[in-house]
Motif scaffolding. Structure first.
Motif, mmCIF file in Angstrom:
data_model
loop_
_atom_site.group_PDB
_atom_site.id
_atom_site.type_symbol
_atom_site.label_atom_id
_atom_site.label_comp_id
_atom_site.label_asym_id
_atom_site.label_seq_id
_atom_site.Cartn_x
_atom_site.Cartn_y
_atom_site.Cartn_z
ATOM 1 N N LEU A 240 -66.745 -0.455 10.430
ATOM 2 C CA LEU A 240 -66.190 -0.163 9.018
ATOM 3 C C LEU A 240 -67.263 -0.240 7.945
ATOM 4 O O LEU A 240 -67.026 0.697 7.010
ATOM 5 C CB LEU A 240 -64.995 -0.994 8.698
ATOM 6 C CG LEU A 240 -63.797 -1.057 9.700
ATOM 7 C CD1 LEU A 240 -62.739 -2.116 9.235
ATOM 8 C CD2 LEU A 240 -63.121 0.576 9.306
ATOM 9 N N LYS A 241 -68.118 -1.205 8.096
ATOM 10 C CA LYS A 241 -69.040 -1.082 6.827
ATOM 11 C C LYS A 241 -69.949 0.086 6.879
ATOM 12 O O LYS A 241 -70.245 0.709 6.106
ATOM 13 C CB LYS A 241 -70.260 -2.282 7.092
ATOM 14 C CG LYS A 241 -69.337 -3.504 6.747
ATOM 15 C CD LYS A 241 -70.107 -4.838 7.249
ATOM 16 C CE LYS A 241 -71.484 -5.128 6.123
ATOM 17 N NZ LYS A 241 -72.006 -6.297 6.501
ATOM 18 N N CYS B 104 -67.910 3.098 5.611
ATOM 19 C CA CYS B 104 -67.714 2.818 4.067
ATOM 20 C C CYS B 104 -69.200 3.334 3.486
ATOM 21 O O CYS B 104 -69.169 4.059 2.360
ATOM 22 C CB CYS B 104 -67.508 1.404 3.838
ATOM 23 S SG CYS B 104 -65.575 1.189 4.252
ATOM 24 N N PHE C 1 -61.235 -5.700 4.806
ATOM 25 C CA PHE C 1 -61.367 -6.397 6.094
ATOM 26 C C PHE C 1 -61.264 -7.760 6.377
ATOM 27 O O PHE C 1 -61.835 -8.301 5.488
ATOM 28 C CB PHE C 1 -62.879 -5.924 6.511
ATOM 29 C CG PHE C 1 -63.206 -6.300 7.948
ATOM 30 C CD1 PHE C 1 -62.766 -5.274 9.062
ATOM 31 C CD2 PHE C 1 -63.879 -7.449 8.497
ATOM 32 C CE1 PHE C 1 -62.941 -5.633 10.293
ATOM 33 C CE2 PHE C 1 -64.015 -7.730 9.529
ATOM 34 C CZ PHE C 1 -63.674 -6.813 10.660
ATOM 35 N N ASN D 282 -60.372 -10.065 13.040
ATOM 36 C CA ASN D 282 -60.867 -8.811 13.457
ATOM 37 C C ASN D 282 -62.300 -9.258 14.006
ATOM 38 O O ASN D 282 -62.900 -10.032 13.753
ATOM 39 C CB ASN D 282 -61.048 -7.620 12.551
ATOM 40 C CG ASN D 282 -59.769 -7.289 11.954
ATOM 41 O OD1 ASN D 282 -59.284 -6.509 12.735
ATOM 42 N ND2 ASN D 282 -59.345 -7.520 10.886
ATOM 43 N N PHE E 191 -65.604 -1.434 -0.113
ATOM 44 C CA PHE E 191 -65.535 -2.500 1.246
ATOM 45 C C PHE E 191 -65.348 -3.727 0.737
ATOM 46 O O PHE E 191 -66.224 -4.353 0.153
ATOM 47 C CB PHE E 191 -66.629 -2.174 2.106
ATOM 48 C CG PHE E 191 -66.420 -2.993 3.434
ATOM 49 C CD1 PHE E 191 -65.491 -2.745 4.654
ATOM 50 C CD2 PHE E 191 -67.140 -4.398 3.423
ATOM 51 C CE1 PHE E 191 -65.693 -3.546 5.712
ATOM 52 C CE2 PHE E 191 -67.172 -5.236 4.453
ATOM 53 C CZ PHE E 191 -66.334 -4.610 5.697
ATOM 54 N N THR F 137 -60.379 4.661 8.041
ATOM 55 C CA THR F 137 -60.990 4.252 7.051
ATOM 56 C C THR F 137 -61.507 5.396 6.308
ATOM 57 O O THR F 137 -61.246 5.427 4.753
ATOM 58 C CB THR F 137 -62.491 3.674 7.444
ATOM 59 O OG1 THR F 137 -62.076 2.656 8.248
ATOM 60 C CG2 THR F 137 -63.424 3.370 6.456
ATOM 61 N N VAL G 30 -61.321 -0.304 1.338
ATOM 62 C CA VAL G 30 -61.087 -0.904 2.758
ATOM 63 C C VAL G 30 -61.196 -2.457 2.495
ATOM 64 O O VAL G 30 -62.215 -2.733 2.139
ATOM 65 C CB VAL G 30 -62.042 -0.124 3.700
ATOM 66 C CG1 VAL G 30 -62.150 -0.993 5.022
ATOM 67 C CG2 VAL G 30 -62.325 0.882 3.890
ATOM 68 N N LEU H 159 -60.293 3.297 13.959
ATOM 69 C CA LEU H 159 -60.965 2.650 12.679
ATOM 70 C C LEU H 159 -61.567 3.653 11.846
ATOM 71 O O LEU H 159 -61.227 3.542 10.400
ATOM 72 C CB LEU H 159 -62.075 1.434 13.099
ATOM 73 C CG LEU H 159 -61.179 0.405 13.779
ATOM 74 C CD1 LEU H 159 -62.321 -0.652 14.270
ATOM 75 C CD2 LEU H 159 -60.652 -0.184 12.649
ATOM 76 N N ARG H 160 -62.278 4.475 12.488
ATOM 77 C CA ARG H 160 -63.123 5.525 11.785
ATOM 78 C C ARG H 160 -62.063 6.414 10.697
ATOM 79 O O ARG H 160 -62.149 6.784 9.635
ATOM 80 C CB ARG H 160 -64.066 6.438 12.436
ATOM 81 C CG ARG H 160 -65.366 5.725 12.831
ATOM 82 C CD ARG H 160 -66.248 6.619 13.435
ATOM 83 N NE ARG H 160 -67.521 5.989 14.041
ATOM 84 C CZ ARG H 160 -67.426 5.520 15.318
ATOM 85 N NH1 ARG H 160 -66.399 5.632 16.308
ATOM 86 N NH2 ARG H 160 -68.374 4.666 15.565
#
Length: 75
Positions: free
Chosen positions: A30-31, A34, A17, A22, A41, A9, A15, A5-6
């Protein structure tokens, strides 16, 4: 998992989501990425193309408005 994921991203410009499919852990990863990288995001609930497109467009407008407001404060 999280490392994939990192890396994905970090390669993205924006991004999106989709929350319905998920996990909360993925959302947090992800947050965080970002936030650290300054990437846009967007979290959306629906997976349909219209809903995702609308969310992306709205997110881009919000980001442009924020940037415009920041620029105006610096003048």
């Amino acid at each position: 998992g999280a490392e994939r994921l990192r890396s994905t991203t970090e390669a993205a410009d924006v991004v999106v989501f989709i929350t319905r499919v998920n996990s909360h852990n993925a959302l947090n990863v992800l947050k965080g990425v970002c936030r650290k990288s300054g990437k846009s995001f967007l979290a959306v609930r629906e997976t349909g193309p219209e809903q995702v497109s609308r969310a992306v467009l709205n997110g881009l407008v919000r980001n442009a408005e924020r940037e415009s407001a920041r620029s105006a404060r610096q003048i």
